[in-house]
Write an enzyme that holds these catalytic residues in place. Structure first.
Site, PDB file in Angstrom:
ATOM      1  CG  ASP A  66      -2.363  -4.390  -5.746  1.00 35.39           C
ATOM      2  OD1 ASP A  66      -3.165  -3.975  -5.908  1.00 35.39           O
ATOM      3  OD2 ASP A  66      -1.178  -3.867  -5.111  1.00 35.39           O
ATOM      4  CG  ASP A  68      -2.774   1.727  -6.519  1.00 25.53           C
ATOM      5  OD1 ASP A  68      -2.630   1.998  -7.553  1.00 25.53           O
ATOM      6  OD2 ASP A  68      -3.687   2.114  -5.657  1.00 25.53           O
ATOM      7  CD1 TRP A  75      -1.441   2.894  -2.817  1.00 24.16           C
ATOM      8  CD2 TRP A  75      -1.432   4.462  -1.126  1.00 24.16           C
ATOM      9  NE1 TRP A  75      -1.178   2.213  -1.533  1.00 24.16           N
ATOM     10  CE2 TRP A  75      -1.070   2.991  -0.714  1.00 24.16           C
ATOM     11  CE3 TRP A  75      -1.523   5.633  -0.215  1.00 24.16           C
ATOM     12  CZ2 TRP A  75      -0.662   3.024   0.760  1.00 24.16           C
ATOM     13  CZ3 TRP A  75      -1.348   5.336   1.022  1.00 24.16           C
ATOM     14  CH2 TRP A  75      -0.669   4.111   1.610  1.00 24.16           C
ATOM     15  NE  ARG A 125      -8.598  -4.165  -0.161  1.00 16.36           N
ATOM     16  CZ  ARG A 125      -8.307  -3.094   0.815  1.00 16.36           C
ATOM     17  NH1 ARG A 125      -7.076  -2.657   0.433  1.00 16.36           N
ATOM     18  NH2 ARG A 125      -9.356  -2.538   1.734  1.00 16.36           N
ATOM     19  CG  ASP A 178       1.545  -2.975  -2.462  1.00 18.37           C
ATOM     20  OD1 ASP A 178       1.704  -2.202  -1.453  1.00 18.37           O
ATOM     21  OD2 ASP A 178       0.561  -3.188  -3.033  1.00 18.37           O
TER      22      ASP A 178
END
Length: 219
Positions: A66, A68, A75, A125, A178
Protein backbone atom coordinates in the site's frame (compact mmCIF):
# COMPACT_ATOMS: atom_id res chain seq x y z
CA UNK A 1 18.62 -26.99 -1.51
CA UNK A 2 17.96 -28.97 1.63
CA UNK A 3 17.15 -26.95 4.71
CA UNK A 4 19.39 -27.49 7.73
CA UNK A 5 16.45 -28.63 9.79
CA UNK A 6 16.02 -31.57 7.40
CA UNK A 7 19.58 -32.87 7.85
CA UNK A 8 20.67 -35.43 10.42
CA UNK A 9 23.05 -34.18 13.12
CA UNK A 10 25.88 -36.37 11.79
CA UNK A 11 25.66 -34.58 8.46
CA UNK A 12 26.87 -31.29 9.86
CA UNK A 13 28.50 -32.01 13.22
CA UNK A 14 31.72 -30.43 11.98
CA UNK A 15 29.86 -27.15 11.63
CA UNK A 16 29.80 -26.88 15.41
CA UNK A 17 33.54 -26.26 15.29
CA UNK A 18 33.72 -24.06 12.21
CA UNK A 19 31.70 -22.10 9.73
CA UNK A 20 29.56 -23.10 6.81
CA UNK A 21 29.97 -21.22 3.58
CA UNK A 22 27.25 -18.55 3.41
CA UNK A 23 26.81 -19.37 -0.25
CA UNK A 24 26.00 -23.00 0.53
CA UNK A 25 24.28 -23.02 3.89
CA UNK A 26 23.41 -19.45 4.82
CA UNK A 27 25.38 -19.79 8.08
CA UNK A 28 24.50 -20.70 11.67
CA UNK A 29 23.93 -18.56 14.73
CA UNK A 30 23.41 -19.48 18.34
CA UNK A 31 19.83 -18.85 19.42
CA UNK A 32 19.47 -15.33 20.75
CA UNK A 33 22.06 -13.90 18.36
CA UNK A 34 20.76 -11.25 16.00
CA UNK A 35 21.26 -12.32 12.38
CA UNK A 36 22.94 -9.85 10.03
CA UNK A 37 20.72 -10.90 7.13
CA UNK A 38 17.31 -9.43 6.44
CA UNK A 39 15.60 -12.78 5.98
CA UNK A 40 13.79 -14.90 8.56
CA UNK A 41 15.58 -17.48 10.68
CA UNK A 42 14.31 -20.66 12.34
CA UNK A 43 15.46 -22.77 15.29
CA UNK A 44 17.07 -26.16 14.73
CA UNK A 45 18.21 -28.62 17.38
CA UNK A 46 21.51 -30.53 17.27
CA UNK A 47 21.74 -32.74 20.32
CA UNK A 48 21.59 -30.44 23.31
CA UNK A 49 22.37 -27.36 21.21
CA UNK A 50 19.78 -25.03 19.74
CA UNK A 51 20.93 -23.08 16.69
CA UNK A 52 19.26 -20.71 14.24
CA UNK A 53 19.30 -21.23 10.48
CA UNK A 54 18.06 -18.83 7.78
CA UNK A 55 15.03 -19.77 5.74
CA UNK A 56 16.24 -18.43 2.40
CA UNK A 57 14.24 -20.63 0.03
CA UNK A 58 10.72 -19.45 0.89
CA UNK A 59 10.57 -15.94 -0.54
CA UNK A 60 7.35 -14.56 -2.04
CA UNK A 61 7.04 -14.30 -5.81
CA UNK A 62 5.44 -10.88 -5.46
CA UNK A 63 5.67 -8.28 -2.68
CA UNK A 64 2.81 -5.77 -2.71
CA UNK A 65 2.72 -2.48 -0.81
CA UNK A 66 0.00 0.00 0.00
CA UNK A 67 1.18 3.62 -0.22
CA UNK A 68 -0.50 5.97 2.31
CA UNK A 69 0.73 5.38 5.86
CA UNK A 70 2.68 2.39 4.59
CA UNK A 71 5.44 3.93 2.47
CA UNK A 72 4.83 7.55 3.46
CA UNK A 73 3.18 9.16 6.54
CA UNK A 74 0.18 10.90 4.98
CA UNK A 75 -2.85 10.47 2.74
CA UNK A 76 -1.83 11.79 -0.66
CA UNK A 77 -5.41 12.86 -1.43
CA UNK A 78 -5.98 14.66 1.88
CA UNK A 79 -2.92 15.78 3.83
CA UNK A 80 -0.77 17.16 1.01
CA UNK A 81 -1.47 19.22 -2.13
CA UNK A 82 -0.23 18.01 -5.52
CA UNK A 83 1.49 18.65 -7.79
CA UNK A 84 4.82 17.90 -6.14
CA UNK A 85 8.29 19.12 -7.01
CA UNK A 86 11.86 18.37 -6.09
CA UNK A 87 13.86 21.30 -4.65
CA UNK A 88 17.49 21.93 -5.54
CA UNK A 89 18.53 20.23 -2.31
CA UNK A 90 16.56 17.09 -3.19
CA UNK A 91 13.69 17.80 -0.81
CA UNK A 92 10.24 16.90 -2.12
CA UNK A 93 7.58 19.57 -1.55
CA UNK A 94 3.90 19.92 -2.39
CA UNK A 95 2.29 22.95 -4.05
CA UNK A 96 2.14 24.80 -0.71
CA UNK A 97 5.84 24.23 -0.04
CA UNK A 98 5.19 21.58 2.58
CA UNK A 99 7.96 18.97 2.80
CA UNK A 100 6.88 15.39 2.16
CA UNK A 101 8.96 12.37 3.15
CA UNK A 102 9.04 8.60 3.05
CA UNK A 103 9.30 6.43 6.12
CA UNK A 104 13.09 6.16 6.63
CA UNK A 105 13.54 2.43 5.92
CA UNK A 106 11.54 2.37 2.68
CA UNK A 107 14.43 2.86 0.19
CA UNK A 108 16.48 0.10 1.82
CA UNK A 109 13.46 -2.22 1.85
CA UNK A 110 13.12 -1.79 -1.91
CA UNK A 111 16.83 -2.35 -2.51
CA UNK A 112 16.85 -5.56 -0.50
CA UNK A 113 13.76 -7.04 -2.11
CA UNK A 114 15.02 -6.24 -5.60
CA UNK A 115 18.45 -7.61 -4.71
CA UNK A 116 16.89 -10.96 -3.84
CA UNK A 117 14.84 -11.07 -7.00
CA UNK A 118 11.43 -10.40 -5.46
CA UNK A 119 9.18 -8.38 -7.82
CA UNK A 120 7.41 -5.42 -6.20
CA UNK A 121 3.94 -3.99 -6.84
CA UNK A 122 1.82 -1.14 -5.47
CA UNK A 123 -1.84 -1.52 -4.53
CA UNK A 124 -3.46 1.73 -3.42
CA UNK A 125 -7.09 2.88 -3.11
CA UNK A 126 -6.24 6.58 -3.33
CA UNK A 127 -8.27 8.83 -5.59
CA UNK A 128 -5.19 11.01 -6.17
CA UNK A 129 -3.76 8.70 -8.81
CA UNK A 130 -1.57 11.26 -10.57
CA UNK A 131 -0.12 12.58 -7.31
CA UNK A 132 0.69 9.10 -6.00
CA UNK A 133 2.49 8.18 -9.23
CA UNK A 134 4.34 11.49 -9.20
CA UNK A 135 5.60 10.82 -5.68
CA UNK A 136 6.84 7.36 -6.65
CA UNK A 137 8.84 9.02 -9.43
CA UNK A 138 10.19 11.87 -7.29
CA UNK A 139 11.18 9.54 -4.44
CA UNK A 140 12.97 7.37 -7.03
CA UNK A 141 10.81 4.37 -6.14
CA UNK A 142 9.11 3.90 -9.51
CA UNK A 143 12.06 1.84 -10.79
CA UNK A 144 11.33 -0.82 -8.17
CA UNK A 145 7.63 -1.21 -8.93
CA UNK A 146 7.05 -3.66 -11.75
CA UNK A 147 3.28 -3.27 -11.35
CA UNK A 148 1.12 -0.41 -10.07
CA UNK A 149 -2.56 -0.75 -9.25
CA UNK A 150 -3.50 2.73 -8.01
CA UNK A 151 -7.19 3.67 -8.10
CA UNK A 152 -10.23 3.75 -5.75
CA UNK A 153 -12.12 0.58 -4.92
CA UNK A 154 -11.76 -2.52 -2.79
CA UNK A 155 -8.27 -4.03 -2.70
CA UNK A 156 -9.59 -7.39 -3.84
CA UNK A 157 -9.93 -5.87 -7.31
CA UNK A 158 -6.31 -4.69 -7.22
CA UNK A 159 -5.12 -8.19 -6.36
CA UNK A 160 -7.28 -9.95 -8.90
CA UNK A 161 -5.73 -7.72 -11.56
CA UNK A 162 -2.22 -8.32 -10.20
CA UNK A 163 -2.79 -12.06 -10.29
CA UNK A 164 -4.00 -11.88 -13.87
CA UNK A 165 -1.06 -9.72 -14.99
CA UNK A 166 1.66 -11.67 -13.17
CA UNK A 167 0.39 -15.23 -13.16
CA UNK A 168 1.55 -15.44 -9.53
CA UNK A 169 -0.85 -17.35 -7.29
CA UNK A 170 -2.29 -15.48 -4.30
CA UNK A 171 -0.54 -17.88 -1.92
CA UNK A 172 2.83 -16.71 -3.29
CA UNK A 173 2.15 -13.03 -2.60
CA UNK A 174 2.83 -10.95 0.49
CA UNK A 175 0.95 -7.71 1.16
CA UNK A 176 1.78 -4.84 3.52
CA UNK A 177 -1.00 -2.36 4.41
CA UNK A 178 -1.88 -0.10 7.34
CA UNK A 179 -5.68 -0.50 7.05
CA UNK A 180 -7.18 -3.49 8.80
CA UNK A 181 -10.15 -3.70 6.43
CA UNK A 182 -7.78 -4.22 3.49
CA UNK A 183 -5.92 -6.92 5.43
CA UNK A 184 -9.19 -8.73 6.13
CA UNK A 185 -10.43 -8.51 2.52
CA UNK A 186 -7.21 -9.55 0.80
CA UNK A 187 -6.33 -12.33 3.25
CA UNK A 188 -9.50 -14.13 2.13
CA UNK A 189 -7.84 -14.58 -1.27
CA UNK A 190 -5.02 -16.55 0.33
CA UNK A 191 -2.46 -13.73 0.30
CA UNK A 192 -0.14 -13.44 3.32
CA UNK A 193 -1.17 -10.04 4.70
CA UNK A 194 0.85 -7.98 7.16
CA UNK A 195 -0.78 -5.16 9.12
CA UNK A 196 1.64 -2.22 9.10
CA UNK A 197 1.68 0.01 12.16
CA UNK A 198 3.68 3.25 12.17
CA UNK A 199 4.95 2.74 8.63
CA UNK A 200 7.16 0.20 6.92
CA UNK A 201 10.39 -0.72 8.64
CA UNK A 202 13.03 -3.36 8.01
CA UNK A 203 11.78 -5.13 11.11
CA UNK A 204 8.23 -5.21 9.72
CA UNK A 205 9.56 -6.64 6.46
CA UNK A 206 11.57 -9.32 8.26
CA UNK A 207 8.61 -10.32 10.43
CA UNK A 208 6.38 -10.38 7.36
CA UNK A 209 8.75 -12.65 5.47
CA UNK A 210 8.92 -14.95 8.47
CA UNK A 211 5.12 -15.13 8.51
CA UNK A 212 5.11 -15.85 4.78
CA UNK A 213 7.72 -18.61 5.16
CA UNK A 214 5.74 -20.30 7.91
CA UNK A 215 2.57 -20.16 5.80
CA UNK A 216 4.33 -22.10 3.05
CA UNK A 217 4.96 -25.12 5.26
CA UNK A 218 1.43 -26.44 4.84
CA UNK A 219 1.28 -25.87 1.07
Amino acid sequence: MALLRDLQPDSFSLALYGRFSMARWGGLLATGTLPSTLWPWEKIHVGVLCLRAPVMARLPKLAVFDLDYTLWPFWVDTHVDPPFRSSSDGTIRDSRGQTVRLYPDVPEIMVRLQGHGVPIAAASRTGEIEGANQLLELFDLARYFVYREIYPGIKVTHFERLQKKTGVSFSQMIFFDDEKRNIVDVSKLGVTCIHVQNGMTLQTLTQGLETFAKAQVGL
